[in-house]
Design an enzyme around this catalytic site. Structure first.
Site, PDB file in Angstrom:
ATOM      1  N   GLY A  48       0.077  -5.508  -7.843  1.00  0.00           N
ATOM      2  CA  GLY A  48       1.264  -4.707  -7.504  1.00  0.00           C
ATOM      3  C   GLY A  48       1.978  -5.353  -6.328  1.00  0.00           C
ATOM      4  N   SER A  50       5.029  -7.118  -6.027  1.00  0.00           N
ATOM      5  CA  SER A  50       6.435  -7.550  -6.039  1.00  0.00           C
ATOM      6  C   SER A  50       7.384  -6.670  -5.237  1.00  0.00           C
ATOM      7  CB  SER A  50       6.938  -7.625  -7.487  1.00  0.00           C
ATOM      8  OG  SER A  50       6.702  -6.393  -8.132  1.00  0.00           O
ATOM      9  N   GLY A  52       7.612  -3.020  -2.262  1.00  0.00           N
ATOM     10  CA  GLY A  52       6.946  -2.015  -1.441  1.00  0.00           C
ATOM     11  C   GLY A  52       5.738  -2.519  -0.660  1.00  0.00           C
ATOM     12  N   TYR A  53       4.688  -1.706  -0.653  1.00  0.00           N
ATOM     13  CA  TYR A  53       3.518  -2.035   0.152  1.00  0.00           C
ATOM     14  C   TYR A  53       2.777  -3.280  -0.342  1.00  0.00           C
ATOM     15  CZ  TYR A  53       3.572   1.838   3.435  1.00  0.00           C
ATOM     16  OH  TYR A  53       3.897   2.671   4.472  1.00  0.00           O
ATOM     17  N   ALA A 112      -0.847  -5.090 -15.433  1.00  0.00           N
ATOM     18  CA  ALA A 112      -2.119  -5.181 -14.698  1.00  0.00           C
ATOM     19  C   ALA A 112      -3.183  -4.253 -15.272  1.00  0.00           C
ATOM     20  CB  ALA A 112      -1.887  -4.845 -13.224  1.00  0.00           C
ATOM     21  N   ALA A 140       1.984   1.215  -8.443  1.00  0.00           N
ATOM     22  CA  ALA A 140       2.610   2.531  -8.605  1.00  0.00           C
ATOM     23  C   ALA A 140       3.337   2.448  -9.929  1.00  0.00           C
ATOM     24  CB  ALA A 140       3.580   2.810  -7.476  1.00  0.00           C
ATOM     25  N   TYR A 225      -1.530   8.417   0.416  1.00  0.00           N
ATOM     26  CA  TYR A 225      -0.624   9.146   1.303  1.00  0.00           C
ATOM     27  C   TYR A 225      -1.106  10.586   1.392  1.00  0.00           C
ATOM     28  CZ  TYR A 225       3.597  11.096   3.353  1.00  0.00           C
ATOM     29  OH  TYR A 225       4.465  11.740   4.190  1.00  0.00           O
ATOM     30  N   TYR A 235       3.021  16.815  -3.251  1.00  0.00           N
ATOM     31  CA  TYR A 235       2.241  15.578  -3.096  1.00  0.00           C
ATOM     32  C   TYR A 235       0.733  15.866  -3.004  1.00  0.00           C
ATOM     33  CZ  TYR A 235       1.506  10.662  -2.561  1.00  0.00           C
ATOM     34  OH  TYR A 235       1.090   9.376  -2.802  1.00  0.00           O
TER      35      TYR A 235
HETATM   36  P1  NAD Z   1       6.449   0.197  -5.475  1.00  0.00           P
HETATM   37  O1  NAD Z   1       7.127   0.906  -6.589  1.00  0.00           O
HETATM   38  O2  NAD Z   1       7.303  -0.423  -4.441  1.00  0.00           O
HETATM   39  O3  NAD Z   1       5.501  -0.979  -6.035  1.00  0.00           O
HETATM   40  C1  NAD Z   1       4.754  -0.867  -7.199  1.00  0.00           C
HETATM   41  C2  NAD Z   1       4.215  -2.227  -7.612  1.00  0.00           C
HETATM   42  O4  NAD Z   1       3.386  -2.023  -8.779  1.00  0.00           O
HETATM   43  C3  NAD Z   1       5.290  -3.238  -8.023  1.00  0.00           C
HETATM   44  O5  NAD Z   1       4.893  -4.533  -7.601  1.00  0.00           O
HETATM   45  C4  NAD Z   1       5.261  -3.203  -9.558  1.00  0.00           C
HETATM   46  O6  NAD Z   1       5.675  -4.397 -10.202  1.00  0.00           O
HETATM   47  C5  NAD Z   1       3.772  -2.965  -9.764  1.00  0.00           C
HETATM   48  N1  NAD Z   1       3.456  -2.412 -11.081  1.00  0.00           N
HETATM   49  C6  NAD Z   1       3.788  -1.204 -11.597  1.00  0.00           C
HETATM   50  N2  NAD Z   1       3.258  -1.077 -12.839  1.00  0.00           N
HETATM   51  C7  NAD Z   1       2.589  -2.217 -13.094  1.00  0.00           C
HETATM   52  C8  NAD Z   1       1.824  -2.694 -14.186  1.00  0.00           C
HETATM   53  N3  NAD Z   1       1.631  -1.963 -15.280  1.00  0.00           N
HETATM   54  N4  NAD Z   1       1.285  -3.947 -14.101  1.00  0.00           N
HETATM   55  C9  NAD Z   1       1.469  -4.716 -12.997  1.00  0.00           C
HETATM   56  N5  NAD Z   1       2.161  -4.306 -11.924  1.00  0.00           N
HETATM   57  C10 NAD Z   1       2.713  -3.075 -11.977  1.00  0.00           C
HETATM   58  O7  NAD Z   1       5.416   1.242  -4.872  1.00  0.00           O
HETATM   59  P2  NAD Z   1       4.801   1.524  -3.413  1.00  0.00           P
HETATM   60  O8  NAD Z   1       5.472   2.721  -2.861  1.00  0.00           O
HETATM   61  O9  NAD Z   1       4.709   0.280  -2.624  1.00  0.00           O
HETATM   62  O10 NAD Z   1       3.340   2.010  -3.824  1.00  0.00           O
HETATM   63  C11 NAD Z   1       2.186   1.207  -3.745  1.00  0.00           C
HETATM   64  C12 NAD Z   1       1.014   2.081  -3.343  1.00  0.00           C
HETATM   65  O11 NAD Z   1       1.238   2.575  -2.017  1.00  0.00           O
HETATM   66  C13 NAD Z   1       0.815   3.306  -4.239  1.00  0.00           C
HETATM   67  O12 NAD Z   1      -0.555   3.545  -4.407  1.00  0.00           O
HETATM   68  C14 NAD Z   1       1.436   4.424  -3.402  1.00  0.00           C
HETATM   69  O13 NAD Z   1       0.924   5.699  -3.721  1.00  0.00           O
HETATM   70  C15 NAD Z   1       1.018   3.976  -2.005  1.00  0.00           C
HETATM   71  N6  NAD Z   1       1.763   4.604  -0.888  1.00  0.00           N
HETATM   72  C16 NAD Z   1       3.136   4.601  -0.890  1.00  0.00           C
HETATM   73  C17 NAD Z   1       3.807   5.238   0.161  1.00  0.00           C
HETATM   74  C18 NAD Z   1       5.317   5.272   0.184  1.00  0.00           C
HETATM   75  O14 NAD Z   1       5.880   6.013   1.011  1.00  0.00           O
HETATM   76  N7  NAD Z   1       5.990   4.497  -0.617  1.00  0.00           N
HETATM   77  C19 NAD Z   1       3.093   5.828   1.215  1.00  0.00           C
HETATM   78  C20 NAD Z   1       1.699   5.757   1.204  1.00  0.00           C
HETATM   79  C21 NAD Z   1       1.041   5.146   0.135  1.00  0.00           C
END
Ligand code: NAD
Length: 386
Positions: A48, A50, A52-53, A112, A140, A225, A235
């Protein structure tokens, strides 16, 4: 082609390659300013990676830890004269900049959740890295096909047991509106756990262990989160919260499996930030707009890159609670911050949205996710799309 933002609710269906590239450069520059992280992982798999986190984790691994990285993501490439997705451009830029500095940086664009992509990643690791010492799990996704049954599960963002009614912001019209969401059915709860719980994380670790590509002392971390009360019905106490409970149970299972390698499985509870995933969660865009105003005023505001630098530079050991979870949400959850959120929440309305919150900052961050509104980018330039 001139590329403009085309926003459809909580998603922008276009992305700007130059803006995405500049975003990556800014994240790299932040990490370099903070300095190299010593005694850090050197061969990292990010699932994951590409946006966000996960993206920020990869930037920190590559430029802060000077690690070789393999990134897995699911993004739309450029086809038929249409721009690719933001994550596609982010990943391209990251590979380019990492390689320029002599690091191995390989990307796999595919599902993935499938065993095919797990197998491909294992082959890459064997060929190019031998073994890896860190796995970040940052997926996500709205759906997952179980590789054993072939069944596709769809996650939902719903309360459990009771209906939810509350405020949110319509980000298109900038209006505060009341939303009403029926509670999830048992089937929807189960489906959300299947998608956003830890089953797939465990499957990754099982297959990596089985292939003998995990090094002694390997570490793996997934993100969660919790947040404050205003977000709990949708949530922490909702379907996504149930999935996160499942993720935590998986961390314990994985921890047991990694014992023989002196390995560690961790959950990091991160701060609320603007990402493609979080923009889709009702209530969260309004909460973030209020939170950002307060955290910026107190000069403690952070985005993904600041959070992930803290995670890696603390060696996955920041503010751990009794359950062993890492807390990067400590500034967000500070009493003084949350008291102010609580005071603003009942007062916020369409009329005072800009006065009582940083909706503008929230929306700028949202557009930036897709490479728009980035300083120094010429948006009138003709972009060649293959
Ligand atoms: P995001 O949407 O920015 O990133 C999701 C990533 O998952 C992307 O790289 C996407 O390409 C990849 N992805 C999705 N489906 C896929 C698949 N089938 N195969 C391969 N790759 C796939 O999301 P995010 O907010 O960075 O979330 C990442 C984690 O962080 C999650 O577990 C989320 O719950 C957690 N989180 C997010 C926050 C927030 O505020 N955004 C806060 C705390 C925790």
């Amino acid at each position: 082609m001139i590329i403009r933002p085309k926003v459809r609710g909580f998603i922008c269906i276009t992305a700007h390659p130059d803006g995405c590239k500049k975003n990556i450069l800014e994240q790299i520059s932040y990490v370099k300013t903070q300095g190299e992280i010593i005694n850090s992982p050197k061969k990292v798999l990010i699932i994951g990676s590409s946006t966000g986190y996960g993206l920020a984790s990869r930037v920190v691994a590559s430029f802060g830890c000077k690690a070789d990285t393999i990134g897995i993501y699911f993004e739309r490439p450029e086809v038929d004269n249409k721009p690719g997705s933001a994550g596609f451009y982010n990943a391209q830029a990251l590979d380019e900049f990492s390689r320029e500095e002599g690091r191995l940086s390989e990307s796999i664009n595919g599902d993935a959740f499938s065993d095919e992509i797990k197998g491909e990643a294992i082959r890459y690791i064997r060929e190019k890295l031998g073994q890896i010492d860190c796995i970040i799990y940052s997926l996500a996704s709205p759906r997952r096909t179980d590789p054993i049954s072939g069944k596709t599960y769809k996650s939902v963002l719903k309360p459990i047991g009771v209906s939810f009614s509350g405020k949110t912001v319509n980000t298109d019209t900038e209006q505060i509106v009341e939303i009403f969401i029926d509670p999830a059915t048992e089937e929807e709860i189960e489906a959300t756990c299947k998608v956003m719980g830890g089953e797939d994380w465990e499957r990754w670790i099982d297959q990596l262990l089985g292939a003998n590509v995990l090094a002694e002392g390997v570490q793996t971390c997934a993100y969660s989160y919790i947040g404050p009360e205003v977000t709990w019905p949708i949530y922490a106490h909702g379907t996504i919260g149930k999935a996160k409970d499942h993720l935590e149970q998986s961390a314990k299972n994985i921890q047991n499996k990694l014992k023989k390698l002196q390995g560690k499985a961790m959950i990091s509870v991160n701060k609320a930030v603007v990402t493609q995933a979080s923009s889709a969660i009702p209530v969260v865009p309004l909460y973030n707009s209020i939170l950002f105003k307060i955290m910026k005023q107190k000069k403690i505001h952070e985005g993904c890159i600041e959070q992930m630098y803290r995670l890696f530079s603390s060696h996955f050991d920041a503010n751990c609670d009794e359950q062993g979870r890492i807390h990067l949400d400590n500034l967000e959850m500070r009493d003084d911050v949350q008291q102010e959120v609580k005071a603003i929440w009942p007062k916020i309305s369409t009329e005072n949205l800009h006065e009582l919150s940083d909706f503008q900052g929230y929306y700028q961050d949202f557009l930036r996710l897709f490479g728009f509104g980035v300083a120094g980018v010429n948006y009138e330039k003709d972009i060649k799309i293959s």
